[in-house]
Scaffold this active site. Structure first.
Site, PDB file in Angstrom:
ATOM      1  N   LYS A 235       0.646  -1.310   0.044  1.00 46.09           N
ATOM      2  CA  LYS A 235      -0.109   0.013   0.038  1.00 46.09           C
ATOM      3  C   LYS A 235       1.201   1.369   0.041  1.00 46.09           C
ATOM      4  O   LYS A 235       0.687   2.260  -0.647  1.00 46.09           O
ATOM      5  CB  LYS A 235      -0.942  -0.194   1.106  1.00 46.09           C
ATOM      6  CG  LYS A 235      -1.720  -1.092   1.119  1.00 46.09           C
ATOM      7  CD  LYS A 235      -2.341  -1.550   2.363  1.00 46.09           C
ATOM      8  CE  LYS A 235      -2.183  -3.110   2.686  1.00 46.09           C
ATOM      9  NZ  LYS A 235      -2.996  -3.540   3.905  1.00 46.09           N
TER      10      LYS A 235
HETATM   11  N1  GLU Z   1      -2.985  -7.520   8.317  1.00 44.18           N
HETATM   12  C1  GLU Z   1      -2.036  -8.260   7.677  1.00 44.18           C
HETATM   13  C2  GLU Z   1      -1.759  -7.427   6.295  1.00 44.18           C
HETATM   14  O1  GLU Z   1      -2.624  -6.585   5.941  1.00 44.18           O
HETATM   15  C3  GLU Z   1      -2.618  -9.648   7.364  1.00 44.18           C
HETATM   16  C4  GLU Z   1      -2.584 -10.490   8.486  1.00 44.18           C
HETATM   17  C5  GLU Z   1      -3.049 -11.936   8.645  1.00 44.18           C
HETATM   18  O2  GLU Z   1      -4.069 -12.133   7.649  1.00 44.18           O
HETATM   19  O3  GLU Z   1      -2.910 -12.592   9.166  1.00 44.18           O
HETATM   20  O4  GLU Z   1      -0.894  -7.955   5.675  1.00 44.18           O
END
Ligand code: GLU
Length: 305
Positions: A235
């Site tokens: 991002k």
């Molecule tokens: N928050 C993580 C991300 O946006 C994903 C975490 C998960 O799916 O365990 O990459």
């Protein structure tokens, strides 16, 4: 079986193709099993959070017909649960304070696929005169095996190949590895479907689950979308956001990327119609068994690496 799946974006920017793949795969798998699908906003890393990103992600998910079944959970409201889990590990002697800075770790550690592996410098005790910065897991010396529904059998010697992970960061924030394990269990997640950038973290998460007496969900890691230089579409690197006003191109591209059979024209007249078709047509065994794949800048084509 009660199927509970989730999509867990970090609000560090708008939803882009890389995160969309995980959203579509987890949603389709949940719907194919007649399960519940939950969105969890992983807003622990306050310094990296982009204001408004969580709302923008939720708005884009809705625009794509990805409707969640329960109120989204925000990790920023779960500090107490993480502190309790940390306490539980500490009481059992499974944590230790670490004085090392990022620069020292990069200098002293071996380099693994996910960056430098902590060499365990502070494991025997803090070096004299060095104040503690973070808190780490004292990883038990066991190899962990995980069956991944897409990537197959995985085996990792966590202490050696991943290192003692951080549980509480130098800035006092609880770390991802701890929070994800606590919340997956608390939310009763039975199936995790997510990007393969987290494949390497999974054995460590399994160890944490065992140490905390929590159940281990089933895992499936979809190929990570990388750009032509091999970098994750992150991002922060300004990967193009999915346009909520034009959901179809991104949705069909993600479906194709996941190796699924092209949706017939009659399923493409409405989003609800598409998802009804997708719930029937989803075949996880069709997802390419690769860890990363290149997104062609030309949206018509993707080249699997
Ligand atoms: N928050 C993580 C991300 O946006 C994903 C975490 C998960 O799916 O365990 O990459």
């Amino acid at each position: 079986m009660t199927y509970r799946g989730r999509f867990a974006p970090s609000p560090t920017g708008a939803l882009h193709f890389g995160s969309l793949i995980a959203a579509v795969a987890s949603f389709a798998d949940a719907r194919a099993h007649g399960g519940t699908w939950i969105v969890r906003i992983e807003d622990l890393d306050r310094p990296r959070e982009v204001p408004g990103a969580a709302d923008a992600i939720l708005c884009t998910l809705r625009a794509l017909g990805l409707y969640w079944d329960e109120e989204p959970l925000f990790q920023s409201r779960r500090t107490q649960a993480y502190a309790q889990a940390l306490q539980q590990l500490t009481v059992r002697g499974l944590t230790y304070p670490c004085a090392c800075s990022r620069a020292e770790i990069a200098r002293d550690g071996r380099h693994g696929p996910a960056g430098p592996i902590y060499a365990g410098t502070c494991r025997p005790g803090l070096p004299p005169g060095r104040p503690p910065r973070s808190l780490r897991l004292r990883t038990p010396p066991t190899a962990v095996r995980v069956h991944d529904r897409i990537q197959g059998e995985q085996r990792q010697d966590v202490a050696q190949d991943f290192g003692d992970c951080i549980l509480r960061r130098a800035d006092g924030l609880h770390a991802y590895q701890l929070a994800v394990v606590v919340d997956d269990a608390w939310q009763g997640i039975s199936h995790v479907v997510r990007g393969a950038d987290l494949l390497d973290s999974t054995p460590c998460q399994c160890l944490l689950q065992q140490s905390l007496g929590l159940a281990t969900p089933s895992y499936a890691h979809v190929p990570l979308a990388v750009d032509a230089t091999g970098h994750k579409l992150s991002k922060s690197q300004a990967a193009a956001p999915v346009d909520p006003a034009a959901p179809w191109p991104a949705l069909l591209r993600a479906w194709g990327w996941l190796g699924q059979a092209a949706a017939p024209a009659e399923s493409r007249t409405s989003l609800a119609g598409f998802w009804e078709y997708a719930a029937r047509a989803w075949r996880i065994e069709r997802v390419p068994r690769v860890v990363r794949a290149c997104v062609d800048p030309n949206p018509q084509a993707s080249i699997l690496l």
